[in-house]
Design a protein around this motif. Sequence first.
Motif, PDB file in Angstrom:
ATOM      1  N   GLY A  29       0.810  -1.206   0.000  1.00  0.00           N
ATOM      2  CA  GLY A  29       0.000   0.000   0.000  1.00  0.00           C
ATOM      3  C   GLY A  29       0.844   1.257   0.000  1.00  0.00           C
ATOM      4  O   GLY A  29       2.080   1.220  -0.049  1.00  0.00           O
ATOM      5  N   GLY A  30       0.156   2.421   0.065  1.00  0.00           N
ATOM      6  CA  GLY A  30       0.838   3.697   0.062  1.00  0.00           C
ATOM      7  C   GLY A  30       1.814   3.853   1.206  1.00  0.00           C
ATOM      8  O   GLY A  30       2.774   4.615   1.119  1.00  0.00           O
ATOM      9  N   MET A  31       1.591   3.136   2.286  1.00  0.00           N
ATOM     10  CA  MET A  31       2.517   3.046   3.411  1.00  0.00           C
ATOM     11  C   MET A  31       2.257   1.671   4.028  1.00  0.00           C
ATOM     12  O   MET A  31       1.174   1.433   4.570  1.00  0.00           O
ATOM     13  CB  MET A  31       2.267   4.163   4.427  1.00  0.00           C
ATOM     14  CG  MET A  31       3.378   4.348   5.447  1.00  0.00           C
ATOM     15  SD  MET A  31       4.934   4.894   4.725  1.00  0.00           S
ATOM     16  CE  MET A  31       4.489   6.566   4.213  1.00  0.00           C
ATOM     17  N   PRO A  32       3.221   0.754   3.956  1.00  0.00           N
ATOM     18  CA  PRO A  32       2.963  -0.644   4.346  1.00  0.00           C
ATOM     19  C   PRO A  32       2.985  -0.876   5.855  1.00  0.00           C
ATOM     20  O   PRO A  32       3.638  -1.795   6.351  1.00  0.00           O
ATOM     21  CB  PRO A  32       4.092  -1.398   3.645  1.00  0.00           C
ATOM     22  CG  PRO A  32       5.229  -0.423   3.634  1.00  0.00           C
ATOM     23  CD  PRO A  32       4.584   0.932   3.407  1.00  0.00           C
ATOM     24  N   VAL A  33       2.242  -0.058   6.602  1.00  0.00           N
ATOM     25  CA  VAL A  33       2.213  -0.225   8.057  1.00  0.00           C
ATOM     26  C   VAL A  33       1.576  -1.547   8.451  1.00  0.00           C
ATOM     27  O   VAL A  33       1.860  -2.079   9.536  1.00  0.00           O
ATOM     28  CB  VAL A  33       1.460   0.939   8.729  1.00  0.00           C
ATOM     29  CG1 VAL A  33       2.171   2.257   8.491  1.00  0.00           C
ATOM     30  CG2 VAL A  33       0.018   1.013   8.243  1.00  0.00           C
ATOM     31  N   ASP A  34       0.713  -2.095   7.580  1.00  0.00           N
ATOM     32  CA  ASP A  34       0.065  -3.369   7.894  1.00  0.00           C
ATOM     33  C   ASP A  34       1.090  -4.479   8.061  1.00  0.00           C
ATOM     34  O   ASP A  34       0.893  -5.401   8.852  1.00  0.00           O
ATOM     35  CB  ASP A  34      -0.955  -3.741   6.818  1.00  0.00           C
ATOM     36  CG  ASP A  34      -0.373  -3.735   5.415  1.00  0.00           C
ATOM     37  OD1 ASP A  34       0.529  -2.928   5.119  1.00  0.00           O
ATOM     38  OD2 ASP A  34      -0.848  -4.541   4.587  1.00  0.00           O
ATOM     39  N   GLY A 140      -6.011   4.575   4.158  1.00  0.00           N
ATOM     40  CA  GLY A 140      -5.309   5.093   5.327  1.00  0.00           C
ATOM     41  C   GLY A 140      -4.119   5.952   4.954  1.00  0.00           C
ATOM     42  O   GLY A 140      -3.761   6.891   5.664  1.00  0.00           O
ATOM     43  N   TYR A 141      -3.512   5.621   3.800  1.00  0.00           N
ATOM     44  CA  TYR A 141      -2.293   6.301   3.373  1.00  0.00           C
ATOM     45  C   TYR A 141      -2.398   6.489   1.863  1.00  0.00           C
ATOM     46  O   TYR A 141      -2.029   5.615   1.078  1.00  0.00           O
ATOM     47  CB  TYR A 141      -1.064   5.470   3.748  1.00  0.00           C
ATOM     48  CG  TYR A 141      -1.018   5.192   5.239  1.00  0.00           C
ATOM     49  CD1 TYR A 141      -0.268   5.992   6.098  1.00  0.00           C
ATOM     50  CD2 TYR A 141      -1.766   4.146   5.796  1.00  0.00           C
ATOM     51  CE1 TYR A 141      -0.243   5.761   7.472  1.00  0.00           C
ATOM     52  CE2 TYR A 141      -1.750   3.903   7.166  1.00  0.00           C
ATOM     53  CZ  TYR A 141      -0.989   4.716   7.996  1.00  0.00           C
ATOM     54  OH  TYR A 141      -0.977   4.487   9.344  1.00  0.00           O
ATOM     55  N   ARG A 142      -2.909   7.639   1.437  1.00  0.00           N
ATOM     56  CA  ARG A 142      -3.242   7.891   0.040  1.00  0.00           C
ATOM     57  C   ARG A 142      -2.098   8.617  -0.673  1.00  0.00           C
ATOM     58  O   ARG A 142      -1.751   9.740  -0.333  1.00  0.00           O
ATOM     59  CB  ARG A 142      -4.535   8.708  -0.036  1.00  0.00           C
ATOM     60  CG  ARG A 142      -5.059   9.004  -1.422  1.00  0.00           C
ATOM     61  CD  ARG A 142      -5.463   7.757  -2.182  1.00  0.00           C
ATOM     62  NE  ARG A 142      -6.526   6.972  -1.594  1.00  0.00           N
ATOM     63  CZ  ARG A 142      -7.830   7.235  -1.730  1.00  0.00           C
ATOM     64  NH1 ARG A 142      -8.226   8.294  -2.417  1.00  0.00           N
ATOM     65  NH2 ARG A 142      -8.724   6.433  -1.190  1.00  0.00           N
ATOM     66  N   VAL A 143      -1.511   7.961  -1.654  1.00  0.00           N
ATOM     67  CA  VAL A 143      -0.448   8.570  -2.454  1.00  0.00           C
ATOM     68  C   VAL A 143      -1.048   9.680  -3.301  1.00  0.00           C
ATOM     69  O   VAL A 143      -2.068   9.495  -3.970  1.00  0.00           O
ATOM     70  CB  VAL A 143       0.228   7.514  -3.347  1.00  0.00           C
ATOM     71  CG1 VAL A 143       1.233   8.181  -4.296  1.00  0.00           C
ATOM     72  CG2 VAL A 143       0.944   6.464  -2.496  1.00  0.00           C
ATOM     73  N   LEU A 165      -0.669  11.305   1.669  1.00  0.00           N
ATOM     74  CA  LEU A 165      -1.603  11.964   2.576  1.00  0.00           C
ATOM     75  C   LEU A 165      -2.029  10.974   3.648  1.00  0.00           C
ATOM     76  O   LEU A 165      -2.354   9.831   3.361  1.00  0.00           O
ATOM     77  CB  LEU A 165      -2.830  12.461   1.815  1.00  0.00           C
ATOM     78  CG  LEU A 165      -2.636  13.627   0.847  1.00  0.00           C
ATOM     79  CD1 LEU A 165      -3.949  13.920   0.128  1.00  0.00           C
ATOM     80  CD2 LEU A 165      -2.140  14.865   1.578  1.00  0.00           C
ATOM     81  N   GLY A 166      -2.075  11.415   4.869  1.00  0.00           N
ATOM     82  CA  GLY A 166      -2.475  10.532   5.954  1.00  0.00           C
ATOM     83  C   GLY A 166      -1.473  10.635   7.104  1.00  0.00           C
ATOM     84  O   GLY A 166      -0.575  11.472   7.082  1.00  0.00           O
TER      85      GLY A 166
END
Length: 228
Positions: A29-34, A140-143, A165-166
């Motif tokens: 994802g836009g930020m792979p925090v998962d 949650g984390y939109r490029v 963004l996020g």
Amino acid sequence: MLGKLYHGYEICGMDNFPKGPAILVFFHGGMPVDNFFLTQVAYRMTGRTVRIVTDHLIFQIPGIQTYITLLGAVHPSREECVALLKEGHVVSIAPGGLREQNYGDKTYKLIWGKRHGFAHTAIEAKVPIIPYFTTNIQEGYRVCGNTGIMRWLYERIRFLVFPVLGPFPVKLRTHIGEPIPYDPNITPEELFEKAKAAVEALRDKHQKIPGSIPRALWERFEVHRKEG
């Protein structure tokens, strides 16, 4: 704890989490925090540490190396990755990598190209591949920098993180799919396609497309029956 408080983070299908060595593959994802949330929950529930394969260039960002190393990030060669698996570790790999992070959008299209390395590694180490997918990770984390000039620049320097963004406090829920067992008769290309199809199947089953930030926020209040 952060994932639970901010995103109401949950895991479905924990029964599919490997008890032995395996490769986890997922949509970046836009930020792979998962990926980090899953790693932390898995450690609390099973005592097992997931080694997160990360682009070696990320380790060159000042102040980042120590933090992500503590979270389990590594940047091994294929031979070193095989060695980790033969030692019994679980290894997490996002085949789409930074390109999927930058170019991905609310359609959740996988951008894996011909990156067969993880399939070669799984075959050489004789381990299964476990697919997983996290709903709403793009919300949650939109490029927001996926433009022609940014893509042009990225393709030339190959190291550029587009603006994000996020974070938005949307519901994040990781779905772990059934293992793809080791098969000595399969080719890396065939295994690559099976793994990609498995992640896409999880996406198609659990993600409403196109993604919506308001809907993902509302899902924080919905009652959900955990699967597995």
